[in-house]
Enzyme design. Structure first.
Site, PDB file in Angstrom:
ATOM      1  N   ILE A 233     -28.505  -5.231  53.483  1.00 32.57           N
ATOM      2  CA  ILE A 233     -28.734  -5.584  54.309  1.00 32.57           C
ATOM      3  C   ILE A 233     -30.180  -6.829  53.818  1.00 32.57           C
ATOM      4  CG2 ILE A 233     -26.862  -5.743  55.819  1.00 32.57           C
ATOM      5  CD1 ILE A 233     -28.317  -4.641  57.472  1.00 32.57           C
ATOM      6  N   GLY A 234     -30.790  -5.821  52.942  1.00 39.75           N
ATOM      7  CA  GLY A 234     -31.587  -6.482  52.967  1.00 39.75           C
ATOM      8  C   GLY A 234     -32.256  -5.507  52.668  1.00 39.75           C
ATOM      9  N   ASP A 360     -47.984  -4.945  62.093  1.00 37.86           N
ATOM     10  CA  ASP A 360     -47.942  -5.800  61.656  1.00 37.86           C
ATOM     11  C   ASP A 360     -46.772  -6.220  61.736  1.00 37.86           C
ATOM     12  OD1 ASP A 360     -47.277  -6.700  58.235  1.00 37.86           O
ATOM     13  OD2 ASP A 360     -45.719  -5.283  57.971  1.00 37.86           O
TER      14      ASP A 360
END
Length: 527
Positions: A233-234, A360
């Site tokens: 999925i990524g 981040d």
């Protein structure tokens, strides 16, 4: 020819065996005749021996005669040593070379001592003593009794050794050495009794005791071993993200590349911080290192959210003002929880949660739940505040945050990295940019664009961002139409107070949370 040679060899062997038997027989023959000669030389009266048997007929004047040996023995009778002297006839010498009647057992704790002699009255002077018997003790354990005890001691030793190794590896990691994920403590933990039937949420609630520090290590490893990867999925610089299945539940599996071991270890470590678990922080389930036969895979298993990241959601969907406030407030709530230090009760085992800065924060590291609230994920670069020493626990990794979302003081390297507050203020700057991304997709929406899309290339270099943010002091453009919408106008004011050039002038995460909650109240919207 060969047959004849073989027969000759057999004859030689047979002759040798027969000669050996003859020698043995001759030896016995000589021994018997010597004994007979010995008796003969003693005369018809035989051998006289001392005797203490209570029998006048067999022991007149404490003397007996025999054609064999004089006999002396000592034994214990009713707890008292008893000395016996008598004659041993020739017919009782069985076998005559080494009579049993004259032999003492070789047991060190013998209860009888015997000796024979062959001269007149020789046994009178024999005073045989028994060895003192040691106090009675339990019999030595058999091998089957000893083995379980030895195995138990070995297991305790292994657990202690593993605990020491894990503690040292953690200390080495904090000093910047190559970290390794713990497997030793999991050897000493018991498998959770509800593993087969409970959901992950049930197990987390039952095993964390409200600490929010995650599942026991063995339960984590058991879950990781039972996950079936379904589809990817990524992808990112760290590795890949997969959707997996565990007992019918969807989970997200973040698989780190081997060169990102420090990031994997750090993220797993941060996720297991005491009291970190929160509805707006990505739910951590397990971490494990798995050997697939070719290389070691580093797995981080978290809750799965089918809407994906905020970046994916905003790219595909527009939102209304109510959803904007809900999303923004949930992110601010999660960030405030990260930034907050929770002091534990004095003397408690749980020392409390330290303050954590994300470092981040961006739309790709925020996930959207089915109810359209958000959770903050990807804590691989997070830093913790050590209150006792007023120091910052910085991960030993070469990774830095995403350049597009870096605060001015990070870009121009003027931030004081020895203090913890500057890290929180840089998170607030990044949150202001995320607010801007969401606001663009609200009301009369614009196409999705990342912050500074009109100032820097799609993959900006550090110099590009430093020029725009630090030198030119530019910020994302706020459209005029936002000022006519009360919600967007209020949101734009918040975001501007998040990205001030001066870090000290920026809002705190807690202040942002309260302001957004106020904006979302019915009374504010009516205004």
């Amino acid at each position: 020819m060969h047959a004849e040679q073989l027969r000759d060899k057999i004859r030689v062997l047979r002759n040798g065996k027969e000669k050996q038997n003859q020698i043995i027989c001759k030896t016995k023959y000589i021994y018997v005749h010597v004994l007979i000669l010995h008796v003969t030389l003693l005369g018809y009266e035989g051998l006289k021996c001392y005797c203490n048997i209570d029998s006048p007929s067999s022991c007149p004047n404490s003397t007996c005669e025999t054609d064999g040996y004089c006999y002396a023995s000592t034994n214990i009778e009713k707890g008292v040593q008893k000395y016996t002297y008598h004659c041993l006839d020739f017919k009782s010498l069985i076998p005559f070379e080494h009579p049993f009647s004259c032999s003492t057992t070789k047991n060190k704790n013998a209860s009888v001592v015997i000796e024979c002699c062959d001269t007149h009255m020789c046994n009178r002077e024999l005073r045989l003593e028994l060895q003192t018997k040691p106090p009675e003790t339990s019999p030595p354990p058999s091998a089957w009794q000893v083995v379980p005890w030895i195995v138990g001691m070995m297991m305790v030793g292994v657990c202690v050794a593993i605990s020491v190794w894990w503690k040292r590896s953690r200390n080495k990691h904090k000093r910047g050495s190559r970290p390794l994920f713990p497997v030793e403590e999991s050897l000493c933990e018991t498998r959770h009794q509800m593993m087969g039937t409970a959901t992950i949420r049930d197990m987390i609630e039952l095993t964390t005791s409200g600490s929010g520090s995650g599942l026991p290590l063995l339960v984590q490893r058991s879950i990781a071993r039972q996950i079936q990867l379904v589809d990817i999925i990524g992808k990112g610089r760290f590795g890949e993200v997969w959707r997996g299945r565990w007992h019918g539940e969807n989970v997200a599996v973040k698989i780190f590349s081997s060169r990102e071991e420090c990031s994997w270890f750090r993220e797993a470590e941060i996720y297991q911080t005491v009291m970190l678990r929160h509805e707006n922080i990505l739910g951590f389930i397990a971490a494990d290192n798995k050997d697939n036969g070719t290389w070691t895979q580093l797995w981080l298993i978290t809750n799965y959210h089918e809407n994906g990241s905020l970046f994916d959601f905003l790219t595909a969907h527009t939102i209304d003002s109510t959803t904007l406030i809900k999303m923004a407030l949930s992110i601010a709530t999660g960030l405030a929880h990260l930034h907050m230090d929770i002091v534990g009760t004095k003397g408690s085992v749980l020392a409390g949660k330290p303050a954590i800065a994300h470092r981040d924060l961006k739309s790709k590291n925020i996930l959207v739940k089915t109810n359209l609230t958000c959770v903050i994920g990807d804590l691989g670069l997070a830093v913790r505040h050590n209150v006792a020493s007023d120091s910052v626990d910085v991960p030993s990794t070469n990774r830095v945050g995403t350049k597009r979302y870096m605060a001015p003081e990070v870009l121009d390297e003027t931030m004081d990295t020895r203090q913890f507050d500057p890290y929180k203020r840089s998170d607030v700057y990044s949150f202001g940019l995320v607010l801007w991304e969401m606001a663009r997709r609200c009301g009369i929406p614009d196409d999705y664009q990342p912050p500074y899309y009109d100032c820097v290339p799609p993959d900006p270099a550090l110099e590009d961002m430093r020029r725009v943010v630090c030198v030119e002091k530019r910020r994302p453009n706020v459209p005029n139409r936002w000022h006519s919408d009360p919600v967007l106008s209020a949101i734009s004011k918040v975001m501007k107070e998040c990205w001030y050039q001066n870090p000290a002038a920026r809002l705190t995460a807690l202040r942002i949370k309260k302001t957004l909650a106020n904006i979302g109240s019915p009374d504010y919207i009516k205004q």
